[in-house]
Structure formats: C-alpha cells, structure tokens
Design an enzyme around this catalytic site. Structure first.
Site, PDB file in Angstrom:
ATOM      1  N   GLU A  36       0.849  -1.200   0.000  1.00 42.21           N
ATOM      2  CA  GLU A  36       0.000   0.000   0.000  1.00 42.21           C
ATOM      3  C   GLU A  36       0.875   1.236   0.000  1.00 42.21           C
ATOM      4  O   GLU A  36       1.863   1.312   0.748  1.00 42.21           O
ATOM      5  CB  GLU A  36      -0.891  -0.024   1.246  1.00 42.21           C
ATOM      6  N   THR A  38       2.825   1.995  -2.188  1.00 43.60           N
ATOM      7  CA  THR A  38       4.090   1.645  -2.838  1.00 43.60           C
ATOM      8  C   THR A  38       4.056   1.996  -4.325  1.00 43.60           C
ATOM      9  O   THR A  38       5.107   2.201  -4.926  1.00 43.60           O
ATOM     10  CB  THR A  38       4.362   0.128  -2.715  1.00 43.60           C
ATOM     11  N   ASP A  39       2.844   2.065  -4.914  1.00 43.85           N
ATOM     12  CA  ASP A  39       2.769   2.218  -6.376  1.00 43.85           C
ATOM     13  C   ASP A  39       3.403   3.526  -6.852  1.00 43.85           C
ATOM     14  O   ASP A  39       4.207   3.524  -7.767  1.00 43.85           O
ATOM     15  CB  ASP A  39       1.336   2.052  -6.902  1.00 43.85           C
ATOM     16  N   GLY A 127     -14.097   1.443  -3.898  1.00 46.35           N
ATOM     17  CA  GLY A 127     -12.683   1.113  -3.832  1.00 46.35           C
ATOM     18  C   GLY A 127     -12.358  -0.282  -4.336  1.00 46.35           C
ATOM     19  O   GLY A 127     -11.247  -0.773  -4.128  1.00 46.35           O
ATOM     20  N   SER A 130     -14.588  -0.716  -9.761  1.00 49.49           N
ATOM     21  CA  SER A 130     -15.596  -0.957 -10.796  1.00 49.49           C
ATOM     22  C   SER A 130     -15.188  -0.278 -12.094  1.00 49.49           C
ATOM     23  O   SER A 130     -15.541  -0.737 -13.182  1.00 49.49           O
ATOM     24  CB  SER A 130     -16.968  -0.456 -10.349  1.00 49.49           C
ATOM     25  N   ASP A 175      -5.038  -1.323 -11.136  1.00 50.91           N
ATOM     26  CA  ASP A 175      -6.407  -1.828 -11.185  1.00 50.91           C
ATOM     27  C   ASP A 175      -6.703  -2.537 -12.500  1.00 50.91           C
ATOM     28  O   ASP A 175      -7.304  -3.615 -12.525  1.00 50.91           O
ATOM     29  CB  ASP A 175      -7.404  -0.681 -10.995  1.00 50.91           C
TER      30      ASP A 175
END
Ligand code: ADP
Ligand code: MG
Length: 378
Positions: A36, A38-39, A127, A130, A175
């Site tokens: 989390e 980290t991206d 979250g 979608s 995502d």
C-alpha cells in the site's frame, strides 16, 4: 447488489437492442492484498480479483454509431449514443466507454459502430475498482468483436489511458492489470516500475474477507497528496529517484531523516519487502506467515504512514480476535475504506458476519461485507 452473469447481460442486451448479442465477456473488481502506497514510489503491489464481475454483451452496430446501456446506471433502460471517432466527454459513465474507443483508435485499431450492454455486481465507487472492471470488460468485448490484436498487458494499459486521458482520473495501472490478469484465486504480483508481473495463486485453504467500514474522510485526497509529497521529499533527501530504490540495508539512513519523513520512508521500504515476502509465503503455502505480514503491514500503515483511522483499527483488532483469522489490514488509500483479512476459507462467511456485527455494535457505523459475496446471484 444486482444479479450479474452471462445470462443476465444477454437478457439486458436483448431487452435494449431487440436481438441476441454476438460476444459476451466479463472482468472482475479487485482488492489489494498487500503493498500500500508503494505504487507511486515505483514499488510492488499484490492485488487479487474479487468474485464480483462486470459483464458486457456487444454486437456490430450501424456505421460508426456506438450505443450503450448499463443496467447499473442511467436508469438502467437508457441508451447512450456517441460516434466512434467523434468522442466528446460528458462527465457521465459513458465516458469510460468513449475513453476506451478513443484509446483504441489512437493505438491504431480499426473500429466501427457497436451496441453494448453492461451488467455488474462490482459495487460502484467502493474502492473495488468498478471503473477498471468496466474498462477491461469493454476492451475484451471490442477485442473479440473486431478481432483486434491486443495482448492482456496492452489491454490493461489502454484501460488506464482511457481513464487518465478521457475520464481525467490520474490512476496508476494496478487496477486494470488486476482486472486483466488476476482472478479470485490468483493474485497479481506487479512491479509498478517495470510492469513485470507474475500470477501467484492463494494457497489452498486460504480465503479472504473484505469489509467496508462505512467511514470515508473528506480530507482523504488532501492527506493522500501530503503523503506523496513526503515520499518525494524523503527520496530526494536520500539521493534516490524513488523510495523503491532503497532496501532494508538503507534503514539506518532512513532513520536519520527528520520526523515524519523517517517513518513515511520506513513504511514504504518495509512494505515493499513485505510484498516480496508475501509472494514467497504464498508460494510456500504458508498462510500463517502471510497473515503475520498482513498484520505488520497494518501496524506500519497505522504508526508510520498514518493513513488508518480509529474505525479501521477497530475492524482490524476485531478480526485479529477471531479464530480462523491469519491477519488483517487496511486496504486501499486509507482514511476510512475497507479492511482485508486472510482467513481459513471454510470459515470466511462466519468470520465476516461476526466481525461486521461486532464492529457495528462497537462503532455505530454500518459495515458492508464485500467478500465473501454474501448473496451470490442477488
Ligand atoms: P471504483 O473504481 O472504486 O468503483 P470510480 O469512481 O473509479 O470508483 O469508478 C466508478 C465509476 O465508474 C461510476 O461512477 C461509473 O461512472 C463507472 N462505472 C463503473 N461500473 C459501471 C457500470 N457497471 N455501469 C456504468 N458505469 C460504471
Ligand atoms: Mg476506479
């Protein structure tokens, strides 16, 4: 939540467009298991698909006319239209479809008109992504319908481009990569800097519980920006392009930074290592170790990165008090949102209900159990 399936989206297509669809495909929502914040530091993430999916049915249309109807939005029976090649943003859900066709054309894929129906049971705006499920499902549908040459990674990138350039949301590619390459027993170990990835199955006997706290703080986006800026300052002070470029050998140097930069950087450096260790634990079938890493990740988010809130800490503590729970943590950006718990698969439904009930009594907030899917087909 609506009943979403191959049959349901065929039925919706036929109701809206008065014939059978040519192609039916789907893509899932996702939850991040660990990794989390980290991206944006160029590091590692480990998202997994959830059982809820967005289904798309599509057929050839007239000329370059595109027509689309979502059973989830627009009253459910409203057809939205646009011209492929003449996409114009409207600030509504159809922009996700228009963004996809614009991204495909700019990538030199030949498209014509089409009719498209959408039915999803991924909760919108919770979250669970979608938006990426929709983009990836539409891309899969158009790939099949027009025979486009598009591999699963490029497909994910085009979904991100649609959301960045057309919808105007500055999201990373996690995502869409998860929606394109993970499933609900297979996590996606992704290096966000190089986009190298590996599919890693959840060990046998392991299951997940995801519970939304019902708490969302409106200062979340401001605090998110602050955290990003703190990470950049920490990286600059340590003389590296991104915090990803540090490892545990650098922790003494990290500790010498002024507070809070020392704790912010320590979270990112240790979280990247926890992702690597989590992948190793999954490969070794070690659910206990994986659970310990979830718990350590939560403590790091709470104490070092300071993105948790009282209600989320309560949910995590309640989960840790349940037999059959290996570990639990805040998932997503924080300041509210959801927790993910690694549990004994056979007990996941019972654990979800017990934790949610205790949380409601203690906090007064109404939680939502997102995983396991409580009413499949409802
Ligand atoms: P999240 O991705 O976390 O669910 P976002 O705000 O990124 O939240 O995306 C939600 C938006 O995506 C919705 O408001 C809608 O515009 C679009 N969307 C997602 N799923 C659907 C769907 N099934 N039908 C129509 N639009 C959808
Ligand atoms: Mg989204």
């Amino acid at each position: 939540m609506s009943n979403a399936s191959d049959a349901a989206v065929r039925e919706h297509f036929t109701r809206m467009f008065h014939r059978d669809p040519g192609v039916v495909v789907s893509a899932p929502g996702r939850v991040n298991l660990i990794g989390e914040h980290t991206d944006y530091n160029g590091g590692y993430v480990l998202p997994m698909a959830i059982p809820q999916r967005t289904w798309v049915a599509v057929s050839h249309g007239r000329d370059h006319q595109a027509r689309a109807a979502s059973r989830n939005l627009g009253g459910g029976d409203r057809i939205r239209e646009f011209t492929v090649g003449g996409e114009v943003p409207t600030k509504s859900w159809i922009d996700y479809v228009q963004g996809v066709t614009q991204a495909l054309r700019r990538d030199h894929h030949a498209l014509r008109g089409f009719d498209l129906a959408i039915v999803s049971d991924v909760p919108l705006g919770s979250g669970l992504s979608s938006s990426a499920a929709l983009e990836v499902a539409v891309l899969r549908g158009l790939r099949d319908l027009f025979g486009l040459e598009l591999d699963d990674v490029r497909l994910a990138q085009l979904g991100q481009i649609a959301e960045n350039d057309f919808v105007g949301a500055p999201v990373g590619v996690m995502d869409q990569m998860a929606a394109s390459l993970a499933d609900d027993r297979t996590a996606l170990f992704l290096d966000t800097r190089t986009l190298r990835y590996e599919q890693v199955p959840l060990p046998p006997g392991g299951g997940l519980v995801v519970i939304n706290s019902g708490v969302a703080h409106n200062h979340a986006s401001g605090d998110y920006r602050t955290r990003r800026a703190e990470c950049e300052r920490a990286a600059a002070a340590l003389g590296v392009p991104q915090l990803r470029d540090l490892g545990s050998a650098d922790l003494p140097r990290v500790a010498a930074l002024p507070d809070p930069l020392d704790r912010r950087a320590r979270h990112v450096v240790t979280e990247d290592e926890r992702v690597l260790e989590s992948v190793a634990a999954m490969k070794a079938g070690d659910l206990r170790r994986l659970g310990e890493l979830f718990a350590a990740s939560h403590a790091s988010q709470r104490d070092d990165f300071e993105v948790s809130v009282r209600e989320i800490d309560l949910l995590v503590d309640l989960a840790h008090a349940e037999p059959g729970v290996f570990g639990a943590r805040l998932t997503g950006g924080g300041f509210g949102g959801s927790i993910v718990a690694l549990v004994e698969a056979a007990a996941s439904a019972v654990i979800g209900e017990r934790v949610a009930r205790a949380y409601q009594e203690r906090s007064g907030h109404t939680p939502t159990i997102l995983v396991p899917q409580t009413h499949p087909g409802m």
